[in-house]
Write an enzyme that holds these catalytic residues in place. Sequence first.
Site, PDB file in Angstrom:
ATOM      1  CE1 TYR A 164     -23.913  16.992  93.491  1.00 41.61           C
ATOM      2  CE2 TYR A 164     -23.028  17.271  95.699  1.00 41.61           C
ATOM      3  CZ  TYR A 164     -23.265  16.476  94.597  1.00 41.61           C
ATOM      4  OH  TYR A 164     -22.863  15.168  94.599  1.00 41.61           O
TER       5      TYR A 164
ATOM      6  CB  THR B 251     -24.232  18.138 100.083  1.00 45.15           C
ATOM      7  OG1 THR B 251     -23.285  18.797  99.227  1.00 45.15           O
ATOM      8  CG2 THR B 251     -24.195  16.645  99.823  1.00 45.15           C
ATOM      9  CE  LYS B 252     -22.259  23.452  97.602  1.00 42.47           C
ATOM     10  NZ  LYS B 252     -21.800  22.094  97.241  1.00 42.47           N
ATOM     11  CG  ASN B 253     -26.445  25.781 103.695  1.00 41.04           C
ATOM     12  OD1 ASN B 253     -25.777  24.750 103.701  1.00 41.04           O
ATOM     13  ND2 ASN B 253     -26.157  26.814 104.460  1.00 41.04           N
TER      14      ASN B 253
END
Length: 371
Positions: free
Chosen positions: A178, A180-182
């Site tokens: 998604y 905002t993921k790493n």
Amino acid sequence: MKIEFFRHGINDEDIERANKVLRSIFLANADVTSEFERKFAQYLDAKHCIAVSSCTAALHLSLTALGIKEGDEVITTPLSFVATANAILHAGARPVFVDVERETGNIDTGKIKEKITERTKAIIPVHLYGNMCDMKEIKEIADKYSLKIIEDAAHCIEGMRKDIRPGELSDTACFSFYATKNITSGEGGAIVCHDKELAEKLYMLRLHGIDKDASSRYTKRYSHWDMRMLGWKYNISDIQSALLIGQLERVEENLRRREEIASFYEKEFDRMGINYIKVPKNTKSARHLFAVLVDNRDEVLVKLQKAGIGVAVNYRPIHLHTYYKDTFGYKDGDFPIAEYIGERTISLPLYPGLTDKETEYIVNTLKNIAK
């Protein structure tokens, strides 16, 4: 100063790789996705990777492929994004919540056994904030009661605990890409597993249950395909996979910077007496989120926003959302530790692009608010 809650790490090389796909003939799930799946499985030392449209899809497919059905119960945590429990409902089963540890926010493994019934078929531990649950303890419980394990590793690509990585002791581990993921492709997810037969089933379930993907149908010599089971449209595209490949190559380098920032936060907040979610012992954290715990949370959150600092709340407990209260009769006090954290948690910015000046501003702003 204006500091966004999150800035992705997509660079020009990632964009050019995606542009190359856009200039090609076939955009859907094909060779680039296969390349990403190979590299992601290799990174996690897993035998198989199935790229899908979201972590929610990964959880749903895993439950379905492992035979979870109507009337079954699946144990999980109330302190997670609602998708964790929703996937259980989509599979026809019922989520059974177990309260969490106060220090880490992860499921309290000591309380799992008391929730196991003859209807319990699986456990979904959530590696919250990037910190792994104790998978060795969970594996012992699962083996004793013949339960499946599906890891919600949406926050935890890089994580490790007691030398165990996501997917190592479970039937499947599910990941999120998604926004905002790493590593991110805007939307997207993946499943890793070690069982070949299970992987083949997951490959089919992600694409309507048919036995040939679109790439093989349109770019190779034609052969008839067959729908062998009822599946879903849960595949990912080569455009998304192209964005992920380069980020995966940089994931450990970026983690080192996240660790620097998180360690700075911890040192400063220890000195200031501000509480925060702790990393368990013998754990390599993926450092996906950094959550402080403060009284008058909403008041503090608004003041941080007014100071130009982007924040988030991860999470208000699932059982206190209206749907779960109305459907299952949950109420305040059912899971007191999850509620304690849910009433106090604020996630601060934590990503490689943060500068030292920005992290100092965040710490000093919170210090002034606390005064």
